[in-house]
Design an enzyme around this catalytic site. Structure first.
Site, PDB file in Angstrom:
ATOM      1  CG  HIS A   1      36.874 -60.865  45.813  1.00 30.01           C
ATOM      2  ND1 HIS A   1      35.684 -60.196  45.986  1.00 30.01           N
ATOM      3  CD2 HIS A   1      36.826 -61.413  44.578  1.00 30.01           C
ATOM      4  CE1 HIS A   1      34.952 -60.333  44.893  1.00 30.01           C
ATOM      5  NE2 HIS A   1      35.615 -61.079  44.030  1.00 30.01           N
TER       6      HIS A   1
ATOM      7  CE  LYS B   1      29.684 -57.517  37.131  1.00 30.39           C
ATOM      8  NZ  LYS B   1      30.771 -58.356  37.578  1.00 30.39           N
TER       9      LYS B   1
ATOM     10  NE  ARG C   1      33.500 -68.406  42.452  1.00 32.05           N
ATOM     11  CZ  ARG C   1      32.806 -67.329  42.174  1.00 32.05           C
ATOM     12  NH1 ARG C   1      32.488 -66.506  43.124  1.00 32.05           N
ATOM     13  NH2 ARG C   1      32.404 -67.065  40.956  1.00 32.05           N
TER      14      ARG C   1
ATOM     15  CB  SER D   1      30.605 -59.467  43.989  1.00 32.26           C
ATOM     16  OG  SER D   1      31.934 -59.291  44.392  1.00 32.26           O
TER      17      SER D   1
END
Length: 174
Positions: A26, A50, A100, A138
């Site tokens: 990040h 979440k 990614r 994360s």
């Protein structure tokens, strides 16, 4: 008398995520965005579906701490709205997203087109992190917590202040 200079509009970008916790990946994205844009709004998205490890206030505090001194950026929180609508509400003309993996690309490509349907004036910019951050998320960091020696393993993936918060939450380094 006019100088003939054209005033360029401010290039404001939004980089959004849950940042639970903020990782070195990040931070790479934020640093790159700060270099590319006049201003960056790092926006913590609140998703009631979440379950987060850290409260939104703790995540905002961690982000402010690890980005101290960067300038040209601020941390905000948004909830119950599409990212592109939030971007418009803060007068951003760009959304920054990280890619990614191939699955990230497929998802982000679809979202880029939907966002463009909603607000064609907001451009999505994709950044590909360097190899050392390509697998860092994360979820991955939190998934490493628990087994003996986890503290040593996660240290390389988060800033020191975030590392200390994780150790304080889950146990002490032994």
């Amino acid at each position: 008398m006019p100088s003939g200079k054209r005033i360029e509009p401010l290039k404001r970008a939004v980089y959004a995520g849950s940042f639970d916790p903020v990782t070195n990946g990040h931070l790479w994205m934020i640093r790159e965005a700060v270099e590319l844009f006049d201003e960056v709004v790092v926006a913590i998205g609140v998703n009631p579906e979440k379950h987060c490890t850290f409260s939104v206030e703790e995540r905002a505090e961690m982000l402010r701490e690890v980005t101290q001194g960067l300038g040209k950026m601020r941390v905000e929180v948004f909830e119950n709205q599409f990212l592109v609508n939030y971007a418009q509400s803060v007068d951003a003309n760009y959304i920054v997203r990280g890619i990614r993996t191939a699955s990230d690309y497929e998802y982000e490509r679809t979202m880029r087109y939907i966002n463009s349907d909603l607000h064609p004036d907001i451009t999505t910019v994709f950044l590909l992190p360097p190899r050392e951050y390509a697998e860092v998320s994360s979820t991955m960091v939190k998934g490493l917590v628990g087994p003996n020696g986890w503290e040593k393993v996660i240290r390389q993936y988060v800033a020191e202040s975030v590392y200390r918060k994780l150790v304080a939450l889950y146990g002490t380094e032994g």
